[in-house]
Scaffold this motif. Structure first.
Motif, PDB file in Angstrom:
ATOM      1  N   VAL A  26       0.840  -1.207   0.000  1.00 29.67           N
ATOM      2  CA  VAL A  26       0.000   0.000   0.000  1.00 29.67           C
ATOM      3  C   VAL A  26       0.873   1.254   0.000  1.00 29.67           C
ATOM      4  O   VAL A  26       0.594   2.222  -0.721  1.00 29.67           O
ATOM      5  N   THR A  27       1.943   1.242   0.782  1.00 28.47           N
ATOM      6  CA  THR A  27       2.871   2.379   0.846  1.00 28.47           C
ATOM      7  C   THR A  27       3.502   2.650  -0.508  1.00 28.47           C
ATOM      8  O   THR A  27       3.568   3.802  -0.967  1.00 28.47           O
ATOM      9  N   LEU A  28       3.971   1.608  -1.171  1.00 25.88           N
ATOM     10  CA  LEU A  28       4.615   1.762  -2.481  1.00 25.88           C
ATOM     11  C   LEU A  28       3.628   2.274  -3.523  1.00 25.88           C
ATOM     12  O   LEU A  28       3.966   3.167  -4.330  1.00 25.88           O
ATOM     13  N   LEU A  29       2.417   1.734  -3.527  1.00 25.94           N
ATOM     14  CA  LEU A  29       1.414   2.176  -4.496  1.00 25.94           C
ATOM     15  C   LEU A  29       1.041   3.629  -4.266  1.00 25.94           C
ATOM     16  O   LEU A  29       0.860   4.396  -5.222  1.00 25.94           O
ATOM     17  N   ASP A  30       0.952   4.025  -2.998  1.00 27.83           N
ATOM     18  CA  ASP A  30       0.617   5.418  -2.681  1.00 27.83           C
ATOM     19  C   ASP A  30       1.687   6.378  -3.188  1.00 27.83           C
ATOM     20  O   ASP A  30       1.370   7.455  -3.719  1.00 27.83           O
ATOM     21  N   GLN A  31       2.959   6.013  -3.055  1.00 25.66           N
ATOM     22  CA  GLN A  31       4.046   6.873  -3.534  1.00 25.66           C
ATOM     23  C   GLN A  31       3.983   7.051  -5.042  1.00 25.66           C
ATOM     24  O   GLN A  31       4.206   8.147  -5.563  1.00 25.66           O
ATOM     25  N   ILE A  32       3.677   5.970  -5.738  1.00 25.70           N
ATOM     26  CA  ILE A  32       3.584   6.030  -7.200  1.00 25.70           C
ATOM     27  C   ILE A  32       2.391   6.872  -7.626  1.00 25.70           C
ATOM     28  O   ILE A  32       2.501   7.756  -8.485  1.00 25.70           O
ATOM     29  N   GLU A  33       1.239   6.635  -7.013  1.00 24.28           N
ATOM     30  CA  GLU A  33       0.004   7.325  -7.398  1.00 24.28           C
ATOM     31  C   GLU A  33       0.103   8.833  -7.176  1.00 24.28           C
ATOM     32  O   GLU A  33      -0.267   9.619  -8.045  1.00 24.28           O
ATOM     33  N   SER A  34       0.599   9.241  -6.013  1.00 21.69           N
ATOM     34  CA  SER A  34       0.640  10.673  -5.690  1.00 21.69           C
ATOM     35  C   SER A  34       1.606  11.433  -6.588  1.00 21.69           C
ATOM     36  O   SER A  34       1.386  12.615  -6.889  1.00 21.69           O
ATOM     37  N   SER A  35       2.664  10.774  -7.049  1.00 27.14           N
ATOM     38  CA  SER A  35       3.686  11.462  -7.839  1.00 27.14           C
ATOM     39  C   SER A  35       3.254  11.745  -9.270  1.00 27.14           C
ATOM     40  O   SER A  35       3.823  12.625  -9.919  1.00 27.14           O
ATOM     41  N   VAL A  36       2.259  11.014  -9.787  1.00 29.60           N
ATOM     42  CA  VAL A  36       1.829  11.288 -11.165  1.00 29.60           C
ATOM     43  C   VAL A  36       0.987  12.548 -11.244  1.00 29.60           C
ATOM     44  O   VAL A  36       0.525  12.917 -12.324  1.00 29.60           O
ATOM     45  N   MET A  37       0.788  13.242 -10.126  1.00 32.57           N
ATOM     46  CA  MET A  37       0.228  14.596 -10.183  1.00 32.57           C
ATOM     47  C   MET A  37       1.176  15.501 -10.955  1.00 32.57           C
ATOM     48  O   MET A  37       0.769  16.530 -11.500  1.00 32.57           O
ATOM     49  N   LEU A  38       2.439  15.130 -11.007  1.00 27.96           N
ATOM     50  CA  LEU A  38       3.448  15.887 -11.751  1.00 27.96           C
ATOM     51  C   LEU A  38       3.485  15.430 -13.198  1.00 27.96           C
ATOM     52  O   LEU A  38       3.118  14.306 -13.512  1.00 27.96           O
ATOM     53  N   ARG A  39       3.968  16.301 -14.059  1.00 27.33           N
ATOM     54  CA  ARG A  39       4.160  15.930 -15.460  1.00 27.33           C
ATOM     55  C   ARG A  39       5.413  15.071 -15.611  1.00 27.33           C
ATOM     56  O   ARG A  39       6.389  15.246 -14.888  1.00 27.33           O
ATOM     57  N   GLY A  40       5.379  14.163 -16.575  1.00 24.90           N
ATOM     58  CA  GLY A  40       6.540  13.332 -16.854  1.00 24.90           C
ATOM     59  C   GLY A  40       7.545  14.104 -17.684  1.00 24.90           C
ATOM     60  O   GLY A  40       7.339  15.278 -17.987  1.00 24.90           O
ATOM     61  N   PRO A  41       8.671  13.470 -18.057  1.00 22.95           N
ATOM     62  CA  PRO A  41       9.008  12.063 -17.824  1.00 22.95           C
ATOM     63  C   PRO A  41       9.286  11.783 -16.343  1.00 22.95           C
ATOM     64  O   PRO A  41       9.545  12.693 -15.565  1.00 22.95           O
ATOM     65  N   TYR A  42       9.239  10.483 -15.994  1.00 24.28           N
ATOM     66  CA  TYR A  42       9.325  10.088 -14.597  1.00 24.28           C
ATOM     67  C   TYR A  42      10.612   9.325 -14.298  1.00 24.28           C
ATOM     68  O   TYR A  42      11.056   8.489 -15.087  1.00 24.28           O
ATOM     69  N   GLN A 274       8.534  19.997  -6.491  1.00 25.59           N
ATOM     70  CA  GLN A 274       8.637  19.672  -7.911  1.00 25.59           C
ATOM     71  C   GLN A 274       7.553  20.353  -8.739  1.00 25.59           C
ATOM     72  O   GLN A 274       7.791  20.743  -9.883  1.00 25.59           O
ATOM     73  N   PHE A 275       6.359  20.505  -8.177  1.00 30.27           N
ATOM     74  CA  PHE A 275       5.274  21.179  -8.902  1.00 30.27           C
ATOM     75  C   PHE A 275       5.673  22.625  -9.206  1.00 30.27           C
ATOM     76  O   PHE A 275       5.445  23.135 -10.312  1.00 30.27           O
ATOM     77  N   ILE A 276       6.299  23.276  -8.223  1.00 23.67           N
ATOM     78  CA  ILE A 276       6.780  24.645  -8.437  1.00 23.67           C
ATOM     79  C   ILE A 276       7.880  24.659  -9.480  1.00 23.67           C
ATOM     80  O   ILE A 276       7.906  25.519 -10.375  1.00 23.67           O
ATOM     81  N   ASN A 277       8.795  23.694  -9.409  1.00 23.50           N
ATOM     82  CA  ASN A 277       9.914  23.643 -10.357  1.00 23.50           C
ATOM     83  C   ASN A 277       9.459  23.416 -11.792  1.00 23.50           C
ATOM     84  O   ASN A 277      10.141  23.814 -12.743  1.00 23.50           O
ATOM     85  N   GLN A 278       8.303  22.763 -11.962  1.00 28.20           N
ATOM     86  CA  GLN A 278       7.798  22.480 -13.314  1.00 28.20           C
ATOM     87  C   GLN A 278       6.926  23.603 -13.876  1.00 28.20           C
ATOM     88  O   GLN A 278       6.414  23.480 -14.990  1.00 28.20           O
ATOM     89  N   SER A 279       6.781  24.706 -13.137  1.00 27.05           N
ATOM     90  CA  SER A 279       5.896  25.789 -13.577  1.00 27.05           C
ATOM     91  C   SER A 279       6.428  26.469 -14.840  1.00 27.05           C
ATOM     92  O   SER A 279       7.626  26.408 -15.148  1.00 27.05           O
ATOM     93  N   HIS A 280       5.516  27.084 -15.564  1.00 26.74           N
ATOM     94  CA  HIS A 280       5.811  27.840 -16.783  1.00 26.74           C
ATOM     95  C   HIS A 280       6.486  26.985 -17.860  1.00 26.74           C
ATOM     96  O   HIS A 280       7.279  27.486 -18.656  1.00 26.74           O
ATOM     97  N   GLY A 281       6.172  25.692 -17.853  1.00 28.82           N
ATOM     98  CA  GLY A 281       6.681  24.816 -18.903  1.00 28.82           C
ATOM     99  C   GLY A 281       8.133  24.423 -18.755  1.00 28.82           C
ATOM    100  O   GLY A 281       8.735  23.914 -19.702  1.00 28.82           O
ATOM    101  N   ARG A 282       8.711  24.655 -17.581  1.00 22.68           N
ATOM    102  CA  ARG A 282      10.115  24.295 -17.385  1.00 22.68           C
ATOM    103  C   ARG A 282      10.268  22.782 -17.437  1.00 22.68           C
ATOM    104  O   ARG A 282       9.481  22.046 -16.852  1.00 22.68           O
ATOM    105  N   TYR A 283      11.306  22.333 -18.151  1.00 24.89           N
ATOM    106  CA  TYR A 283      11.545  20.895 -18.299  1.00 24.89           C
ATOM    107  C   TYR A 283      12.282  20.373 -17.072  1.00 24.89           C
ATOM    108  O   TYR A 283      13.487  20.583 -16.900  1.00 24.89           O
ATOM    109  N   VAL A 284      11.540  19.709 -16.205  1.00 22.45           N
ATOM    110  CA  VAL A 284      12.103  19.083 -15.013  1.00 22.45           C
ATOM    111  C   VAL A 284      11.475  17.708 -14.870  1.00 22.45           C
ATOM    112  O   VAL A 284      10.298  17.596 -14.503  1.00 22.45           O
ATOM    113  N   PRO A 285      12.199  16.639 -15.184  1.00 21.54           N
ATOM    114  CA  PRO A 285      11.638  15.299 -15.000  1.00 21.54           C
ATOM    115  C   PRO A 285      11.165  15.090 -13.564  1.00 21.54           C
ATOM    116  O   PRO A 285      11.812  15.550 -12.615  1.00 21.54           O
ATOM    117  N   ALA A 286      10.030  14.438 -13.401  1.00 18.44           N
ATOM    118  CA  ALA A 286       9.460  14.210 -12.070  1.00 18.44           C
ATOM    119  C   ALA A 286      10.170  13.046 -11.396  1.00 18.44           C
ATOM    120  O   ALA A 286      10.294  11.960 -11.968  1.00 18.44           O
TER     121      ALA A 286
END
Length: 365
Positions: A26-42, A274-286
Motif C-alpha cells: 500500500v505504501t509503495l502504491l501510494d508513492q507512485i500514485e501521488s507522484s503522477v500529479m506531476l508531469r513526466g518524464p518520470y 517539484q510542482f513549483i519547479n515544473q511551472s511555466h513549462g520548465r523541463y524538469v523530469p518528475a
C-alpha cells in the motif's frame, strides 16, 4: 518471480509478516500514485531499503519486503508512463556501507554489482546520477561524507543543549511572533522560536533549504518537549506536528547518523517542490521516491499535496499588465493540477485493477 509465486510465498508468511507485506505494498502504491500529479518524464528514485531487500532476494532470502517490491514493479510496468530507475549518490554511499571508493577497479566492481542486482531482479535498466564514473563517485561521496559529519555534529549539539525559551519577547527581538494583548510584547510560537534559533549549516551536497526544514523541526520538537517552557503557550500555539522529519533524519541510540539517503530523496522527490519547479513549462523530469521506510513514506505523503495561492490584485493602472500576467500564470498552474488529477485517477484505477487481479489469483490458490 511471477505473480503466482509471489502469492504462494506471501501465503506462507507469518501473520505479522503478512501484515507488513500488505502495508508495504500500500505504501509503495501510494508513492507512485501521488507522484503522477506531476508531469513526466518520470524517474523512480530507489531508497536504500529497496536495494537491501533485493540483495536479500539474490541471496535466496524471501521476505515480505521483497515480495511487496516485486508486486509494485509489476504495477509500474502496467502504467501508461515510461519510468526510469535512478540511483542517487547518497544511496550508493549507503550501499558502500558509508564509505568512499578507493580505486577505479573498486568503483567499477561495486557499480556493476549494484546495477546487476537491480536490473536482474526488477527487469528494468538502471541509471545513475553522477556516480557512473570513478571521478564522479569519489567527488560526490566526499561531499556527502563532509556533510554527514556536520549533520551528526549538529544533531549531537541539539541533544546537549538547554532548550528553555521565553515565548514572551519584546518587539524587535529577532523572532517572529503574535502581538500580545497589552501590545508591549509578542508571543513567539514554538515553530517561530525554532526558526529564529536555527543557525544555518553550510552543506556542500545536500540542499541547504530542505535540510533546514529538518533541523528546524528537530529544534521545535525539543523546545516543545522541554518541561520548563510555558506549557500553556505550547498547547495553544503549537503546530500539533507529528514531527515526521525528525523521524527521517536522526541519531540512533548509539549516536550514529541515520537517514542520509532519505534526506536526499525527500529533497528531490517531494511533490510540492517539484510542482513549483515544473511551472511555466520548465523541463524538469518528475522524481518519484520509492521506499518501504514508513517514516520517509509518511513525510513524502504529507508533502505531496499541491496548494495554489491566487495572486493579489491591485495597484494603479500601470500594474494592470503585470496583474494579468500573474493571473494567466495562475490559470496555467490550475490547468496543470487538472491534468495531474486525471493522471492520478488513472493511476488509482490501475492500482484497483491490479489489486483485483491479485485478489482473484489469491482466491484461486
Amino acid at each position: 518471480m511471477n505473480i503466482e509465486e509471489i502469492i504462494k510465498h506471501s501465503n506462507e508468511l507469518k501473520p505479522k509478516s503478512h501484515k507488513r507485506f500488505v502495508e508495504n505494498l500500500v505504501t509503495l502504491l501510494d508513492q507512485i500514485e501521488s507522484s503522477v500529479m506531476l508531469r513526466g518524464p518520470y524517474r523512480l528514485v530507489l531508497d536504500s531499503n529497496i536495494i537491501m531487500r533485493l540483495e536479500d532476494y539474490r541471496q535466496g532470502k524471501i521476505n515480505e519486503g521483497v515480495l511487496s517490491i516485486l508486486l509494485a514493479f509489476m504495477l509500474i510496468k502496467k502504467l501508461p508512463h515510461h519510468v526510469d530507475l535512478v540511483i542517487r549518490p547518497s544511496v550508493f554511499y549507503e550501499y558502500l556501507r558509508l564509505r568512499n571508493v578507493k580505486s577505479t577497479r573498486e568503483h567499477w566492481e561495486k557499480f556493476k554489482e549494484l546495477k546487476s542486482i537491480i536490473e536482474d531482479e526488477l527487469g528494468s535498466v538502471l541509471f545513475f546520477d553522477g556516480i557512473e564514473t570513478y571521478a564522479g563517485a569519489e567527488y560526490y561521496l566526499n561531499l556527502i561524507q563532509d556533510d554527514a559529519d556536520k549533520i551528526t555534529k549538529t544533531l549531537h549539539s541539539y541533544e546537549q543543549r538547554d532548550w528553555r525559551f521565553n515565548f514572551i519577547q519584546p518587539p524587535g527581538c529577532g523572532f517572529s511572533g503574535i502581538p500580545a494583548k497589552n501590545g508591549e510584547f509578542i508571543i513567539v510560537p514554538p515553530v517561530f522560536a525554532a526558526e529564529g534559533l536555527y543557525k544555518e549549516i553550510e552543506l556542500k551536497y545536500f540542499n541547504k533549504h530542505t535540510a533546514s526544514r529538518f533541523f528546524i523541526e528537530h529544534i521545535e520538537k525539543r523546545v516543545t518537549e522541554c518541561k520548563l517552557n510555558d506549557q500553556q503557550i505550547i498547547s495553544r500555539y503549537g503546530t500539533n506536528s507529528k514531527y515526521l522529519l525528525t523521524k527521517v533524519l536522526k541519531l540512533t541510540a548509539k549516536g550514529n547518523l541515520e537517514g542520509l539517503a532519505d534526506l536526499d530523496i525527500f529533497s528531490i522527490c517531494n511533490v510540492q517542490t517539484q510542482f513549483i519547479n515544473q511551472s511555466h513549462g520548465r523541463y524538469v523530469p518528475a522524481s518519484i521516491g520509492l521506499s518501504i521506510d514508513s517514516n520517509l513514506a509518511n513525510a513524502l505523503s504529507f508533502y505531496s499535496s499541491i496548494r495554489l495561492t491566487s495572486p493579489k490584485m491591485g495597484g494603479n493602472e500601470h500594474n494592470i499588465d503585470d496583474n494579468m500576467a500573474e493571473m494567466e500564470a495562475f490559470f496555467h498552474d490550475q490547468s496543470r493540477v487538472k491534468e495531474g488529477e486525471e493522471r492520478f485517477k488513472q493511476a488509482i484505477q490501475s492500482s484497483k485493477d491490479f489489486l483485483k487481479e491479485l485478489s482473484s489469483k489469491m482466491s484461486a490458490q
